[in-house]
Design a protein around this motif. Sequence first.
Motif, PDB file in Angstrom:
ATOM      1  N   VAL A 115     -47.770  -2.795 -21.403  1.00  0.00           N
ATOM      2  CA  VAL A 115     -47.044  -1.922 -22.322  1.00  0.00           C
ATOM      3  C   VAL A 115     -47.635  -2.071 -23.720  1.00  0.00           C
ATOM      4  N   TYR A 116     -47.824  -0.940 -24.399  1.00  0.00           N
ATOM      5  CA  TYR A 116     -48.337  -0.945 -25.766  1.00  0.00           C
ATOM      6  C   TYR A 116     -47.352  -0.235 -26.682  1.00  0.00           C
ATOM      7  N   MET A 117     -47.147  -0.815 -27.853  1.00  0.00           N
ATOM      8  CA  MET A 117     -46.294  -0.211 -28.872  1.00  0.00           C
ATOM      9  C   MET A 117     -47.058  -0.241 -30.189  1.00  0.00           C
ATOM     10  N   ALA A 118     -47.314   0.931 -30.754  1.00  0.00           N
ATOM     11  CA  ALA A 118     -48.108   1.036 -31.972  1.00  0.00           C
ATOM     12  C   ALA A 118     -47.294   1.706 -33.067  1.00  0.00           C
ATOM     13  N   SER A 119     -47.529   1.273 -34.290  1.00  0.00           N
ATOM     14  CA  SER A 119     -46.937   1.871 -35.472  1.00  0.00           C
ATOM     15  C   SER A 119     -45.414   1.876 -35.371  1.00  0.00           C
ATOM     16  N   GLY A 120     -44.773   2.828 -36.005  1.00  0.00           N
ATOM     17  CA  GLY A 120     -43.326   2.912 -35.950  1.00  0.00           C
ATOM     18  C   GLY A 120     -42.665   2.651 -37.284  1.00  0.00           C
ATOM     19  N   PHE A 121     -41.348   2.836 -37.263  1.00  0.00           N
ATOM     20  CA  PHE A 121     -40.536   2.788 -38.474  1.00  0.00           C
ATOM     21  C   PHE A 121     -39.290   1.993 -38.138  1.00  0.00           C
ATOM     22  N   GLY A 122     -39.034   0.890 -38.854  1.00  0.00           N
ATOM     23  CA  GLY A 122     -37.851   0.089 -38.599  1.00  0.00           C
ATOM     24  C   GLY A 122     -36.655   0.586 -39.398  1.00  0.00           C
ATOM     25  N   SER A 123     -35.826  -0.333 -39.888  1.00  0.00           N
ATOM     26  CA  SER A 123     -34.701   0.069 -40.728  1.00  0.00           C
ATOM     27  C   SER A 123     -35.191   0.650 -42.044  1.00  0.00           C
ATOM     28  N   HIS A 124     -36.435   0.297 -42.430  1.00  0.00           N
ATOM     29  CA  HIS A 124     -37.113   0.907 -43.567  1.00  0.00           C
ATOM     30  C   HIS A 124     -38.615   0.829 -43.312  1.00  0.00           C
ATOM     31  N   TYR A 125     -39.371   1.556 -44.084  1.00  0.00           N
ATOM     32  CA  TYR A 125     -40.820   1.605 -43.862  1.00  0.00           C
ATOM     33  C   TYR A 125     -41.475   0.294 -44.274  1.00  0.00           C
TER      34      TYR A 125
END
Length: 383
Positions: free
Chosen positions: A191-201
């Motif tokens: 599984v790969y997870m790239a980039s993204g946005f949490g509770s704030h940038y």
Amino acid sequence: MEITVQCCKQSKNDPFDDNDSENGTLLPGLPDDLAQRCLSSLSPSLLFSVCHSWRRLLYSPSFPPFFSLYALLSPLHNPTMALHREVVPQSTIVFFSFDPISLSWRPLPSPPQNPSFHLLRRHPSFLSRNLPIQSLTVSNHLIVIAATTQNLFPALSSPLVFHPESNIWFYGPQISAPRRWCAAGSAQDVVYMASGFGSHYQGDVARSLEQWDLNKKRENWGWENKAGLKDGRFSREAVEAVGCRGKLCMVNVKGNALKEGAVYNVGLDKWEDMPVGMVAGWNGPAASMDEDEIYVIDEVKGRLSKYDGEKDCWVKVIELEQLKRAEHLAAGRGKICAVSAKGERIIVVDVRDKPTRFWEVEPPCGLEVVAVHVLPRMISRQH
């Protein structure tokens, strides 16, 4: 050829309501273990239709599982409406499996509620916008990897995993930086997870790439940092990272908007530019078939196409009115499964048939489809 399957009504041959008490042998004159070896080569639809004992065998844990559709669904109106004598939980997402043999929908077991499970599809402040819920299939597991809470925070600190053949939910390894609006995909059971946005940038999160290797023993599961992106442009939307031939391919914007693409070489741990022809024709949801071929739907034209790497172009497979504004795509076992506009139905295209054939599957009453996947059918303990 078009076949519309009405799924709101329960099939008369629903195997989960089979109350027959007949206990005859599978094949007269043969012990059941030898009979099962003989019957395992037959079509599941034949086993289902001949007799009750063969039907029980088809759904038994010892019989090789056939493949089914798995769907993430959202209530059309009231999120607390009653469904199948149960109340939809506070979460606005429910999980069902469609059995292609009995033509019936079956709810999955309830996901664990500790920690609290809440995946928001719509927010009262953004009624016209659907919030993304990102899911994928890896090594015959259904994995929900990113979503949003009512407070617009990341909903999952660990991936939520369902294993159909054991019929259980569990959580994967904790994510170092929970996020939403990321690029998510898989290649070679990783599984790969790239980039993204949490509770704030956060710039370092927006440029990051992490992997979780399901090939390892469960006690050794964890997320590992890999080569990061050059910038955070892939944190703008929830996008598919499509695994094909040892590479992950993704674009940073959905639909027909101007976009840029990126390709991650798994073996070299290196990012590459996406071929010009590939990014130019990536105009809608995409998926890979057995990590060997990439398919995409042009959501304006309703055109399903397959990518030709040698010529760097997309080759038309079929064009359908029903595929216009398609919202999600899955592939497996020679079938392309597309979620239609507004989640009203699932269009299944058999790309191995000549001429190409398609049919439709309607969701359970009162629900709309968010995403669809192809996985082995659930093991029934009732047979």
